[in-house]
Design an enzyme around this catalytic site. Sequence first.
Site: not given
Ligand code: OXD
Ligand code: MN
Length: 590
Positions: A73, A210, A230, A253, A258, A278, A374-375
């Site tokens: 972000r 978001k 959040h 974040s 998670t 989230d 990485s996600r």
């Molecule tokens: C964050 C996300 O950046 O949930 O908080 O992706």
């Molecule tokens: Mn988040």
Amino acid sequence: MASAVERWVEEQAALTKPDKVYWVQGTEDEMRRLIAIGMTKEKTGPHQTFKELNHQIFANSYLHRSHPNDVARTEQLTFVCTPAKEDAGPNNNWMEPKEAKQMVSTLFDGCMKGRTLYVIPYMMGHPDSPYAKPCIQITDSIYVVVSMYIMTRAGKKTLERIGPSGNFVKGLHSVGELDPNKRYIMHFPQEDLVMSIGSGYGGNALLGKKCFSLRIASYQGYREGWLAEHMVIMGVEDKKTGEIVYFLGAFPSACGKTNLAMIDPILDGYEVTTLGDDIAWINVGPDGRLYAINPEAGFFGVAPGTSDKTNPHMIETLRAGKYYPTLFTNTGLDTDTNAPWWEGLTDVPPPHLLDWQGKSWDAAAGKVVAHPNSRFTVSAVNCPTLSKEFDNPTGVPISAILFGGRRSDTVPLVCESFDWDHGVFKASSLGSETTTAAAGQAGIVRRDPMAMLPFCGYNMADYFRHWMNVGDKLKTHPKIFFVNWFKKNAEGKFLWPGFRDNFRIIKWMMDRVKGTVPAQETPLGFMPHHKDLNLAGLDISPEVLDTLFEIKTEHWEKEAEDIEAFYGQFGERFPEKLNNYLDDLKKNIV
Ligand code: OXD
Ligand code: MN
């Protein structure tokens, strides 16, 4: 006659001038076709949008490598465009709405030439929920289309729900030129509108997340009397009695939301079920309790550190591949197995790896394999701990809210607020060390009230007051707790083991909710008597335990100074009651 949605889409097509306009249906066949285009025709920066991974290891999974400048972000390029600057508040970048629209419209003008404009009708929340909101996102990125189908409840039902009313949240997105100098994420809370250009990264480009479910929705909640937060939503069942206690948990974040949402309890006799990892939308129910729904339908989580040891339920989720595909973004690649790899997945890296940019990885060079942010993007239906209440339109009743941050010192392992408003004070003054989820330097302590600093779509002074107003409407108040799993010793090592052991602290909170254990009063709130913590099987010395709970006057004097400076930015608009709590804190910590 064209519907309001059709008219809006036509206007955006006239501006962006795509070769084709395509209304996405969301069938499995269609997703396969889009993925195929992403594997052959569409590029994202230097890379093909998708690469097929080994489906024996992670079923139905694909790798996405983003442009190397587009990995997180970008808070400095994110704006809240309210007519009056004060309404956006000191916590947001602001631009006057007309000026902002003019500026981004120049960038959107003709940006989809040679591309397809995809229209995604989607719901945030279950379509049958009175709290759900219908939305339309336009995008020119197949990665975004597929991700939105994983993360939201997309499809035709949304158009039915919008009907002739024409009320829907509008999101216009283009990857533009993926140029950081032409990247803007613009929010118009008064118009339920988001315009985002120049980035394909989740938090900038999946506008249901978001941008809408937090920034725009927090302002909707302010107007309509609810909260968009959040937060994790989870249920903890006592297997002996069958009773389930529902928790909300707010963390900045990349601080383990998670993992917490699907924690495997270390203590026997309990089971945790997951409702969200989230975002929570929280309403006051007819019985005067808080009820939460998760507006999302999938998980977009941080890969590094996720493993069979830290979060076995997530690994199972990622392997399942049901419903929509599972995406891995900017992880490394094990070329022997064609499976994704990231730091922490296994203790020893496999011998032949490509890094997150697709370059051959050389252990000796000391660089990361996976990008630290990485996600994975995966549908919630794959989650073995998914709560049976996941689709409950009215949500689940909340008994406890926990707030956390990442603090190497100062903040104790757990502390309970004296009451609701004191909890609002403590949450409004939370600090946390920054992480790689947002571009910029990691590891710097910044105030992150309610873990919402980057996500609150209006002046936080009003937001804090709104929290207290919601409290006034409640007949039964959830208890509010504050945790810090991240305290370190002088050598920089974590003092608390974290992960599954965090359940020991959750158990204490459950006891407090039920009123079965007393607590000690401190200047910060109620803290546990050590004997009331179930530490069976944990090798932890009484000294370490003392350090985890110690309140050091010099730390808290500094903390109070920081809080005062943060509060000072809000001027007259700031709720006096919170200043009074700060004065009390200053008096009591000496
Ligand atoms: C964050 C996300 O950046 O949930 O908080 O992706
Ligand atoms: Mn988040």
